[in-house]
Design an enzyme around this catalytic site. Structure first.
Site, PDB file in Angstrom:
ATOM      1  N   GLU A 179      -0.877  -9.069  -0.548  1.00 54.12           N
ATOM      2  CA  GLU A 179      -2.280  -9.421  -0.243  1.00 54.12           C
ATOM      3  C   GLU A 179      -3.150  -9.406  -1.503  1.00 54.12           C
ATOM      4  O   GLU A 179      -4.079 -10.199  -1.623  1.00 54.12           O
ATOM      5  CB  GLU A 179      -2.829  -8.476   0.832  1.00 54.12           C
ATOM      6  N   GLY A 191       0.480  -4.847   1.010  1.00 55.79           N
ATOM      7  CA  GLY A 191      -0.778  -4.872   0.259  1.00 55.79           C
ATOM      8  C   GLY A 191      -0.608  -5.484  -1.122  1.00 55.79           C
ATOM      9  O   GLY A 191      -1.554  -6.069  -1.661  1.00 55.79           O
ATOM     10  N   ALA A 197       0.870  -1.171   0.000  1.00 48.63           N
ATOM     11  CA  ALA A 197       0.000   0.000   0.000  1.00 48.63           C
ATOM     12  C   ALA A 197       0.911   1.226   0.000  1.00 48.63           C
ATOM     13  O   ALA A 197       2.068   1.144   0.428  1.00 48.63           O
ATOM     14  CB  ALA A 197      -0.881  -0.017   1.235  1.00 48.63           C
TER      15      ALA A 197
HETATM   16  N1  COA Z   1       4.622   3.217  -0.683  1.00 48.13           N
HETATM   17  C1  COA Z   1       4.974   4.396  -1.206  1.00 48.13           C
HETATM   18  N2  COA Z   1       6.088   4.558  -1.949  1.00 48.13           N
HETATM   19  C2  COA Z   1       6.855   3.471  -2.171  1.00 48.13           C
HETATM   20  C3  COA Z   1       6.530   2.206  -1.660  1.00 48.13           C
HETATM   21  C4  COA Z   1       5.348   2.112  -0.876  1.00 48.13           C
HETATM   22  N3  COA Z   1       4.936   0.944  -0.365  1.00 48.13           N
HETATM   23  N4  COA Z   1       7.474   1.338  -2.041  1.00 48.13           N
HETATM   24  C5  COA Z   1       8.358   2.023  -2.786  1.00 48.13           C
HETATM   25  N5  COA Z   1       7.985   3.306  -2.857  1.00 48.13           N
HETATM   26  C6  COA Z   1       8.649   4.412  -3.571  1.00 48.13           C
HETATM   27  C7  COA Z   1       9.869   4.921  -2.829  1.00 48.13           C
HETATM   28  O1  COA Z   1       9.498   5.834  -1.829  1.00 48.13           O
HETATM   29  C8  COA Z   1      10.629   5.545  -3.953  1.00 48.13           C
HETATM   30  O2  COA Z   1      10.029   6.776  -4.255  1.00 48.13           O
HETATM   31  P1  COA Z   1      10.955   8.110  -4.504  1.00 48.13           P
HETATM   32  O3  COA Z   1      11.816   7.738  -5.667  1.00 48.13           O
HETATM   33  O4  COA Z   1       9.979   9.180  -4.784  1.00 48.13           O
HETATM   34  O5  COA Z   1      11.731   8.279  -3.253  1.00 48.13           O
HETATM   35  C9  COA Z   1      10.347   4.622  -5.117  1.00 48.13           C
HETATM   36  O6  COA Z   1       9.162   3.924  -4.787  1.00 48.13           O
HETATM   37  C10 COA Z   1      11.437   3.589  -5.364  1.00 48.13           C
HETATM   38  O7  COA Z   1      11.664   2.906  -4.144  1.00 48.13           O
HETATM   39  P2  COA Z   1      13.132   2.738  -3.519  1.00 48.13           P
HETATM   40  O8  COA Z   1      12.962   2.468  -2.051  1.00 48.13           O
HETATM   41  O9  COA Z   1      14.003   3.892  -3.894  1.00 48.13           O
HETATM   42  O10 COA Z   1      13.621   1.451  -4.303  1.00 48.13           O
HETATM   43  P3  COA Z   1      14.568   0.290  -3.796  1.00 48.13           P
HETATM   44  O11 COA Z   1      14.787  -0.590  -4.974  1.00 48.13           O
HETATM   45  O12 COA Z   1      15.746   0.832  -3.082  1.00 48.13           O
HETATM   46  O13 COA Z   1      13.696  -0.504  -2.709  1.00 48.13           O
HETATM   47  C11 COA Z   1      11.747  -1.569  -1.841  1.00 48.13           C
HETATM   48  C12 COA Z   1      12.498  -1.136  -3.089  1.00 48.13           C
HETATM   49  C13 COA Z   1      10.427  -2.161  -2.307  1.00 48.13           C
HETATM   50  C14 COA Z   1      12.556  -2.632  -1.067  1.00 48.13           C
HETATM   51  C15 COA Z   1      11.512  -0.351  -0.929  1.00 48.13           C
HETATM   52  O14 COA Z   1      10.964   0.692  -1.696  1.00 48.13           O
HETATM   53  C16 COA Z   1      10.577  -0.629   0.206  1.00 48.13           C
HETATM   54  O15 COA Z   1      10.989  -1.195   1.208  1.00 48.13           O
HETATM   55  N6  COA Z   1       9.292  -0.241   0.072  1.00 48.13           N
HETATM   56  C17 COA Z   1       8.302  -0.382   1.117  1.00 48.13           C
HETATM   57  C18 COA Z   1       7.884  -1.820   1.237  1.00 48.13           C
HETATM   58  C19 COA Z   1       6.854  -2.013   2.342  1.00 48.13           C
HETATM   59  O16 COA Z   1       7.138  -1.878   3.525  1.00 48.13           O
HETATM   60  N7  COA Z   1       5.646  -2.342   1.936  1.00 48.13           N
HETATM   61  C20 COA Z   1       4.555  -2.602   2.829  1.00 48.13           C
HETATM   62  C21 COA Z   1       3.650  -1.451   2.880  1.00 48.13           C
HETATM   63  S1  COA Z   1       2.176  -1.911   3.756  1.00 48.13           S
END
Ligand code: COA
Length: 257
Positions: free
Chosen positions: A108, A105, A62
């Site tokens: 899910e 999400g 999400a």
């Molecule tokens: N919600 C909002 N934005 C998200 C996101 C999320 N769940 N997952 C990734 N993004 C965004 C990042 O903020 C980033 O945006 P920006 O470029 O404007 O800063 C962009 O997507 C790329 O993500 P980034 O973290 O730079 O890529 P990465 O390859 O280093 O890491 C992930 C990828 C998926 C490991 C990391 O983004 C992450 O941990 N995301 C959250 C995962 C999470 O906890 N999900 C559960 C939510 S309920």
């Protein structure tokens, strides 16, 4: 029309691609609204749905920027929960092609599908507790049904992500294929389903989704309706006539020899 959900009519199915690659396809309100609109269409059109993500990921969860602002009434409204339940309850099968991250999400949403196909880069799981929340959009009850209590508990209590190989071993995906082949497999499955009787497919899905207490009454009721259908009569007659034609040809062949 939403710009973050791309919908293509592929004949045997609709292909819906989550298309916010700059945010790893994080599911925000706009995507939730677009998924509801897609469900409204599929509840009427009754076709198989293939779900995928663009840019090498399925969905990284999400949208955390929106989640951070949500309060108790938003949690009780079940914004993602209701959306994923609606996808789960679609009349025809849902197939998810899972590439890269399928987190929170996003995972899910994948658990709401009937069939999941992974790709080698898949990392799937629920890191919610690390963000101070629970996985409340289906993981706590749906994941144990898919992979069993032991694996689901480990995933949900530790937030550990499964690799593609682990997801295959756990039965969370039914195959791991390169992205193009995974999409081709999803298409093959949708084409196969399109050749079956849609009423029987929908009845099967309804019985699969029914609670344990509904069995066996529900399958008997569904079968009673199908036993009266013209399509059942047509399909079974076609089978029997094909057989009697081929048996007749074989007997004639023997008589000539
Ligand atoms: N919600 C909002 N934005 C998200 C996101 C999320 N769940 N997952 C990734 N993004 C965004 C990042 O903020 C980033 O945006 P920006 O470029 O404007 O800063 C962009 O997507 C790329 O993500 P980034 O973290 O730079 O890529 P990465 O390859 O280093 O890491 C992930 C990828 C998926 C490991 C990391 O983004 C992450 O941990 N995301 C959250 C995962 C999470 O906890 N999900 C559960 C939510 S309920």
């Amino acid at each position: 029309m939403s710009t973050s959900l791309r919908i293509e009519d592929r004949g045997s199915h609709l292909l819906a691609t989550l298309d916010r690659p700059e945010k790893r396809n994080a599911i925000d309100q706009e995507l939730v609204d677009a998924l509801h609109a897609l469900c409204a269409r599929l509840e009427v059109e009754r076709r198989t749905l293939v779900l995928a993500g663009s840019g090498g990921d399925f969905a990284a969860g999400a949208d955390i920027a929106q989640l951070r602002e949500r309060r108790a009434p938003d949690a009780l409204a079940g914004i993602n929960t209701r959306c994923f339940q609606r996808i789960r309850a679609l009349p025809m099968p849902v197939i998810a092609v899972l590439e890269g991250y399928a987190l929170g999400g996003g995972a899910e949403l994948a658990y709401a599908a009937d069939i999941r196909i992974g790709t080698p880069t898949l990392q799937i799981g629920n890191p919610e507790t690390g963000l101070g929340i629970i996985a409340a959009a289906g993981a706590t009850w749906r994941l144990p049904q898919i992979v069993g209590d032991a694996v689901a508990s480990e995933m949900l209590l530790t937030g550990r992500l499964l690799s593609a190989g682990e997801a295959l071993t756990a039965g969370l995906v039914s195959a791991v294929l390169e992205p193009e082949a995974a999409l081709a497999r999803a298409t093959e499955i949708a084409e196969r389903i399109a050749k079956l009787d849609p009423a029987a497919t929908q009845a099967t899905k309804r019985t699969l989704l029914a609670p344990a207490s509904a069995h066996p009454a529900i399958e008997l009721q569904e079968q009673a309706v199908l036993f009266e259908s013209d399509e059942k009569q047509r399909r079974m007659t076609a089978f029997l006539e094909r057989r009697s034609r081929s048996t007749g040809a074989a007997t004639e062949g023997k008589a000539r020899r």
